[in-house]
Design an enzyme around this catalytic site. Structure first.
Site, PDB file in Angstrom:
ATOM      1  N   HIS A  27      -3.680   9.601  -0.460  1.00 56.60           N
ATOM      2  CA  HIS A  27      -3.592   8.186  -0.756  1.00 56.60           C
ATOM      3  C   HIS A  27      -3.479   7.949  -2.246  1.00 56.60           C
ATOM      4  CE1 HIS A  27      -4.092   5.925   2.874  1.00 56.60           C
ATOM      5  NE2 HIS A  27      -4.186   4.844   2.147  1.00 56.60           N
ATOM      6  N   GLU A  77       0.822  -1.202   0.000  1.00 57.69           N
ATOM      7  CA  GLU A  77       0.000   0.000   0.000  1.00 57.69           C
ATOM      8  C   GLU A  77       0.860   1.258   0.000  1.00 57.69           C
ATOM      9  OE1 GLU A  77      -3.738   1.918   2.502  1.00 57.69           O
ATOM     10  OE2 GLU A  77      -2.945  -0.035   3.067  1.00 57.69           O
ATOM     11  N   ASP A  92       2.812 -14.301  12.540  1.00 56.43           N
ATOM     12  CA  ASP A  92       1.715 -15.063  11.935  1.00 56.43           C
ATOM     13  C   ASP A  92       0.681 -14.081  11.379  1.00 56.43           C
ATOM     14  OD1 ASP A  92      -0.545 -16.638  11.389  1.00 56.43           O
ATOM     15  OD2 ASP A  92      -0.045 -18.054  12.985  1.00 56.43           O
TER      16      ASP A  92
END
Lengths: 434, 434, 434, 434
Positions: free
Chosen positions: B426, B119, B328
């Site tokens: 963004h 991202e 994990d």
């Protein structure tokens, strides 16, 4: 020259965010064929700086090269993510062949599903689940919703103005068309608006079609443009937040369960008791699996206080699949929401999994390059849709992802129906014991 | 010889799970120095087989080598995960230096935090948040719980027997010692038992200290041994499932919020309005950030129906940190649970984040090797505790992880307090627009 | 004769469920004017039997007469509820006048609101809240949803058949009309169907208009008829349950929050700081009330794990109002769901409450007779709508109920903004201390 | 004289809150034997005023007299609730005899359970459930928790101070004793403290033993005194709210499920298939009831988004029992939380219900007088414990309440296992059809 750039960079004369472009210009003379090299060099230099500052060595990170840079207007390098130093590597295995009786995967295909994980037993578990599914004739899959949502929050002058606006939106195709005109991106199409009122606050949950992309960026941008337009006509209203968490992005949320987000998918398989005993252990049958699933996925989950965790261990497979296929790993939060059902019917087990909100991409972000792109191509999801409605690749991807998850759910439920096996096999595989 | 092995493998004469060992024995004559090579060869052969079957090429996966194999008793290779074909690569950048006033990180250290993500804007966002934190004098951090839980579910003959057993457990140190004796693993120590009754069913939520390990495997194995022991004395009871989802592992769950899982951490920083306006935009101040956080993280989250998602976008940072540090990834589900609070106080902003259940490992699984190991070393979390109570590395890791998340929460909340910025930045960063 | 009946009843010669009719026939010779007397006698006899068996005396219950019986076909008495012995009595006070700027209550009306409760301080609290509201010019109210839902659960032969049926329903007015024809009750109209699929299971959440009635009985009967019809055409489907708890009736549920049930209502009032200080205590102002509401109704409620309890003490008023007005007390569970918002604006407090699912009746059940009927008449909600869409009385009732709740929410929030007051005043009023 | 008082009251010369005392002094010359009369007169006068203002008549309310007043220091009347006008009346029936194999109810007792409700079929449903239970040998009941909680919220200067205090509390009996000394009420005993930290905020969930009382008032007052004491020693801390909604009082909440509130109770019964078919309909057996309960109470409830509603229709019985027995009706919200389990075992049905948080009173509030007191005496719950630990009456009450709820849960589950019956019987009974 690289030494000179290194010096300048270490001395702080080059800002870290300009490093790729600096190398590109100074070392490679802005040769468009050398973008990847420039980026690799920049990442390497950053690693060296970190090594110098920390006194630690980073050989593997330095060696892990991600060519996800691009050149903007021939001059500036866009490095994909900021301050890149290389790549994280996660072990990848695969399970398969999977037999899927889907809408986008044909029954006669052999699908091999890459999974990236550090967890021993995970790939083997998916593999055993797929084996049972294959023996049972394959997994029925059904994608029945597709939409990416973003929910800005705006404030009305009073409760009546809030309501009036909401009723104007209603089921109003003309208004949706009007708002669609605000969206410059041809890959983003406004499908519907779900409005909610709390006092003078109005949440508008926009749902978009975004083709083969996951669509969060497109949806955010479109939502911002739409809100800009709406508020331009409502001088006494104001924006509270472009995302009011009703979207809901990257948090567990019940609205995603009820209304869907990304793709909604159902899977179904029937396996006879005979088959179950053969693939799994004696004592595994429709009734014993039904009991495990009730007690674990419902009774226990209900007591734990969950809104969407009615499954055995779906997040394991979702995370492994997402890591392999370049998906947004933060989406594991909501995408792993699912309802597993196991029922004894006809001397066997009917096993279904319902995924209300699997957020997936066949193009965009991590799906565009690197090992992830190879995975998508391998899965036959390489085609890139040309319109917001053309989403065959991502729906196929959804069927495959759901299949992998269903396989592990089935396997782990059956393992637990056989008692202690889960604990033992996990640890055995992790430690290499027999 | 490799050609011969390839042939045998392609023709199905070698089982895929035996491939590493086969190569090791036949090609490398069981030379203990050649384990890594054997595994690399095996992964390569599997890739070749996939390429052959699919007609797709996998050069990057083939080239991504993970040396996480080990040799068992000099004879058999344990490949880490099953059916390994290589590695998934995820772009890694870093943010920092972070200034942390913690218990395990000293205030005068400079911490550089690697983050693996696809991202755009994420690393830059963390970076800006860290900048504000540094200018404000650093982030206070506090780890106040440590424990890994597993909750088997057993069935009593009737409600009275269930209760009698629960009351026997109560706060009974002697019984806990008795059960501890069942656990062969010296790194796993039973800390407490939380019993719950629903009818004749008894959930025992065991909480273990597991040193610097995340502890899920150790906890599962220990829980299985304990239950075996308990049931051996209760012939009319039976095991329903070794994990009753009250643990709760890899599903969102309110019990993890209330009772903690992994590490519970608090972070706190005060930033003056003057500083906020400087780092962020005009209009960003204690009051405007307080309003964004209330509307988004509480009003909107409450309406969405969440049990733990009272934050801006914590999962983004958690996932990026986990991917970089070999954690994990399925634990992103629960670990990203957090409560963000923003309050206007003293002409500034008090910003706190509470993480009830951050599940982390400094050793074990993905933390042991590869790029992740380098990340852990870089973070100063390389020490491996020698007892269940020796968990300095993982607690230090927790402070760093919480800092990264707090930084992005702060940044995104402040960005939204400035209106449309989030959507714009963004997309701009993702697309390379100015 | 009554003695004879008593004897027969005590000796078991008359079944308790036949007692009313027996008295009616034998003592009153089936005189239609004597139905009430017969029922009163029967209740009295049952009390006497209980007294005899238990050795306890029940004078007040015996004296509490409820004339909610009716005569069926001139012969049989329907006693309203079974095995009636009298009535429970709950102290009733009232608060008011309330000033409501609603759609069904005019601003110039003076509304007096009866409340039945055992809790000291409750009526006084509502009263003080109403006083503040009146001084502020009255409470804006808005009823924006009306619908009673029932959600049967049926099973399809496979996931595809389930989907096919759901898509047939979609937004299909013709199908809704077809189903409407199944409903014999002229007061029940099918408004919409919300279908949900989980595997092969299909939930159909039917939403009905039911006029001034609360509508649960009508909705249940209509749902049963509709399902009978649907399944008559689908021989390989079957009914799992006529109510799949997705309705959701009498359980807290997030779907009721999102989609509404009964009536959805908003209320709003602005009170200046000056006024707050006058009605409440020094230190009570927009900002201090905002802080109390955030910390209690959001931060604390979120930590407690609630799906709808974002309020101060709404259930208190809902229960008192329901008890006074003959509403279904089990509906307090869901009807007390609400979101309180308190915000400092313009040197004052904007206070809003959002009620997504207030389930109310102006006719039917307890609303038809006794003290409750008097309450409804007093509130001006005595008119009985003649069609499913004619629901003015119940919507007016909703505005009044929401006003009472808002008043107590406001009062208690303000009391807490003044520190210890709540605890003190509660106990003081309960114990008669100064 | 009454006319004069009426005049003065109607003209506003007597404040409504002083009316009881005014009548007592002026009309009855402060005769301590005339308290009830004075209160009845005052209620009557208020009704007359309402009638005058509204033009409606209120004969039944006027006639419903509640003698819950008391005299304070011989001079002032405390009217129980404020502005009393009379009482609300709710029809009361009874079901029984119930056969309970409890700890506080002996197996050989015959318990008759009054229920106040407007809902037809409810009493009959409980009755049929009790019949099945009796035939099966009675219901096992078990009260395994007792405690009333109140959770103030305080603010520390920073996260470290918050933690330090929490750790001081820990399991510290000495500190609990120190705090106990703050509580003047001899019926309230501090049992434990559950502390929670969110940033600088500290929730202290105090759990008290309160004897036979429900205890909310006592707990609130005690919590206030304790906090006053704590903060007196912490000048830089402050009170945010005396109830931080983590109590949780009168809102649905998962912490009440996990940690209990009021009483926690289990019930259990085994009924053979033969018996089921006899009491209910053909087709009702262990397996069919198991299926209904799974689909409705788990699958459907989970999809609806509930935190505690894993039951068929518990709130119906809870509300009816609470209304009859003078309980706080707002507590129906949390008290109706329960988990129903139905399992086919041994050619029959094992049916259990788990009530984590049933809030009940045998003394105090509505339990002290009127029809409710008669109900408590009838149930054998009339004894009033003399210490915080003496709670036999309220625990007996809990066993009886849980039995009533279990009976209706069983009945309705079985009715649904027989298909359409529920809808039909409900409407039939409500409408008097055969």
């Amino acid at each position: 020259m690289l030494d000179q750039i290194r010096n300048d960079f270490f001395e702080g004369k080059i800002k870290t965010q300009d490093l790729e472009t600096e190398v590109f210009v100074r070392l490679y003379k802005s040769d468009p064929g050398k973008v990847a090299e420039a980026c690799r060099d920049a990442a390497q230099l950053r690693c060296e700086l970190l090594e110098k500052k920390s006194g630690k060595s980073l050989p593997l990170i330095k060696g892990a090269k991600m060519d996800n840079c691009s050149l903007v207007e021939g001059k500036t390098i866009l490095s994909g993510i900021e301050l890149k130093i290389g790549a994280a590597m996660i072990p990848m295995g695969y399970a398969g062949p999977a037999k899927i009786r889907g809408q986008y995967v044909r029954e006669d295909e052999e699908i091999y599903i890459p999974l990236a994980t550090n967890e021993a037993a995970l790939v083997a578990g998916v593999q055993r689940g797929l084996k049972a599914i294959s023996l049972a004739g394959g997994l029925k899959t059904l994608v029945h919703f597709d939409g990416m949502s973003r929910a800005p929050l705006i404030e009305a002058p009073d409760i009546y103005a809030a309501r009036e606006f909401i009723e104007q939106i209603g089921n109003n195709p003309a208004y949706i068309s009007e708002l669609q005109a605000c969206i410059p991106d041809p890959f983003v199409k406004l499908k519907s608006i779900e409005p909610y009122q709390l006092g003078v606050k109005v949440f508008l949950r926009f749902v978009f079609a975004t083709g083969d992309a996951m669509g969060m960026n497109g949806a955010t941008k479109a939502a911002a443009e739409i809100i800009r337009y709406i508020l331009s006509k409502k001088p006494d209203w104001r924006l509270l937040t472009i995302s009011g968490n009703l979207c809901t992005d990257k948090k567990n949320s019940h609205i995603n369960i009820l209304h869907g987000r990304g793709k909604s998918i159902e899977t179904e398989v029937f396996i006879s008791n005979e088959m179950l005993a053969k693939v799994f252990k004696p004592g595994v049958n429709g009734r014993s699996v039904e009991k495990v699933v009730f007690h674990k996925c419902y009774l226990g989950s209900c007591l734990s206080g969950t809104i969407s965790g009615f499954n055995v261990n779906a997040a394991n497979t979702v995370a492994a699949f997402f890591a392999a296929a370049g998906q947004d790993l933060a989406h594991v939060v909501s995408s792993s929401s699912c309802f597993v059902q196991a029922e004894e019917v006809n001397e066997g087990l009917r096993f279904t999994v319902s995924f209300p909100c699997l957020e997936l991409a066949a193009i965009g972000g991590g799906a565009n390059f690197g090992t992830a792109r190879e995975v998508l191509e391998l899965l036959g999801c390489g085609n890139r849709g040309k319109t917001p409605e053309d989403n065959r690749s991502v729906k196929r991807l959804a069927e495959i992802a759901a299949t992998a998850v269903t396989a592990l759910e089935l396997n782990t439920a059956c393992a637990q129906a056989a008692g202690y096996e889960m604990a033992d096999s996990h640890v055995r595989l992790a430690r290499g014991e027999k």
